[in-house]
Scaffold this active site. Structure first.
Site, PDB file in Angstrom:
ATOM      1  CB  SER A 234      11.109   4.897  -7.731  1.00 46.20           C
ATOM      2  OG  SER A 234      10.138   5.826  -7.313  1.00 46.20           O
TER       3      SER A 234
HETATM    4  N1  SAH Z   1      11.488   9.658  -5.570  1.00 44.77           N
HETATM    5  C1  SAH Z   1      11.172   8.859  -4.430  1.00 44.77           C
HETATM    6  C2  SAH Z   1       9.817   8.219  -4.575  1.00 44.77           C
HETATM    7  C3  SAH Z   1       9.185   8.027  -3.259  1.00 44.77           C
HETATM    8  S1  SAH Z   1       7.530   7.412  -3.282  1.00 44.77           S
HETATM    9  C4  SAH Z   1      12.233   7.788  -4.212  1.00 44.77           C
HETATM   10  O1  SAH Z   1      12.774   7.246  -5.175  1.00 44.77           O
HETATM   11  O2  SAH Z   1      12.488   7.446  -3.070  1.00 44.77           O
HETATM   12  C5  SAH Z   1       6.584   8.888  -3.472  1.00 44.77           C
HETATM   13  C6  SAH Z   1       6.597   9.881  -2.342  1.00 44.77           C
HETATM   14  O3  SAH Z   1       5.603  10.872  -2.644  1.00 44.77           O
HETATM   15  C7  SAH Z   1       6.223   9.332  -0.960  1.00 44.77           C
HETATM   16  O4  SAH Z   1       7.269   9.575  -0.063  1.00 44.77           O
HETATM   17  C8  SAH Z   1       4.950  10.093  -0.588  1.00 44.77           C
HETATM   18  O5  SAH Z   1       4.861  10.401   0.802  1.00 44.77           O
HETATM   19  C9  SAH Z   1       5.078  11.353  -1.425  1.00 44.77           C
HETATM   20  N2  SAH Z   1       3.810  12.059  -1.694  1.00 44.77           N
HETATM   21  C10 SAH Z   1       2.578  11.555  -1.933  1.00 44.77           C
HETATM   22  N3  SAH Z   1       1.674  12.549  -2.122  1.00 44.77           N
HETATM   23  C11 SAH Z   1       2.367  13.729  -2.005  1.00 44.77           C
HETATM   24  C12 SAH Z   1       2.001  15.098  -2.083  1.00 44.77           C
HETATM   25  N4  SAH Z   1       0.751  15.483  -2.331  1.00 44.77           N
HETATM   26  N5  SAH Z   1       2.976  16.031  -1.905  1.00 44.77           N
HETATM   27  C13 SAH Z   1       4.273  15.665  -1.643  1.00 44.77           C
HETATM   28  N6  SAH Z   1       4.667  14.384  -1.555  1.00 44.77           N
HETATM   29  C14 SAH Z   1       3.738  13.420  -1.729  1.00 44.77           C
END
Ligand code: SAH
Length: 212
Positions: free
Chosen positions: A63
């Site tokens: 993010s």
């Molecule tokens: N906080 C993270 C954001 C990553 S993007 C950072 O700053 O790096 C969001 C993440 O949510 C992705 O890695 C995606 O694979 C995950 N995601 C999507 N749907 C999900 C679900 N149902 N359960 C767990 N993770 C999920």
């Protein structure tokens, strides 16, 4: 992994930008301690401290720093709180919460990313509990949680997560399909009644259901 003077300098500049956008000192302190470039491929080394989201492989993103800071601020993190994070991704937000003294439980549904990030977090010396699984289900065996943070765009508010919160607890969750509204949910009572406050529009990768 090297945190050079150049990295530290670029990080300071980013922190000043975030300060200018109203982010609190205790969150900026955590940003100062966690080198964002460690969470990115080395090809991003020069640009890791720009206020932008970047690809982290597996079709996912780290993010934007402002978004991480803003969600953290809305969460009103206090030392010792139990926080459930949905979407571990790069692990950057996870480490920010750990650095602020929270007991973090984090779930990721993308296996390759889960394994890679789990090792990185360990290497950095943080000790959240990392789970591979579907965030929609939460972690009923580990609740109730003081706070819940969702870092992927949810089509609606997953009631299983509200159920795992303590009354008075808060959830920060981007809700919507293409563009998401940042929702701050407060759980009012044991019956899962909630109040909702909306705090601006953001763009996240989708929260996927039943895809494991
Ligand atoms: N906080 C993270 C954001 C990553 S993007 C950072 O700053 O790096 C969001 C993440 O949510 C992705 O890695 C995606 O694979 C995950 N995601 C999507 N749907 C999900 C679900 N149902 N359960 C767990 N993770 C999920």
């Amino acid at each position: 992994m090297i945190d050079s003077f150049k990295h530290k300098g670029l990080r300071k500049k980013l922190i000043e930008k975030l300060r200018g956008k109203g982010i609190e000192p205790k969150i900026l302190d955590a940003f100062e301690k966690i080198p964002r470039h460690f969470f990115l491929d080395s090809t991003f080394d020069e640009i890791a401290y720009e206020d932008r989201a970047f690809a982290i492989g597996c079709g996912q993103t780290i993010s934007q720093p402002y978004t991480v800071a803003f969600q953290t601020q809305l969460l009103e993190v206090k030392k010792g709180e139990k926080i459930l994070e949905i979407g571990t991704g790069s692990g950057f937000q996870t480490c920010i919460l750990c650095e602020m003294g929270a007991k973090v439980f984090t779930i990721e549904r993308q296996k390759t990313l889960f394994e890679k990030t789990k090792s990185l977090i360990k290497l950095l010396g943080y000790t959240p509990k990392c789970f591979f699984g579907d965030g929609y289900a939460g972690l009923p065996a580990y609740g109730p949680f003081d706070k819940v943070i969702v870092t992927c765009g949810a089509p609606n508010i997953p009631m299983a997560l509200v159920d795992q919160m303590k009354p008075g607890g808060k959830m920060v969750i981007p809700v919507g399909e293409d563009v998401q509204e940042m929702n701050v949910i407060t759980k009012l009572d044991k019956e899962n009644n909630i109040s909702t406050e909306v705090q601006g529009s953001f763009k996240f990768v989708p929260m996927l259901e039943k895809k494991i």
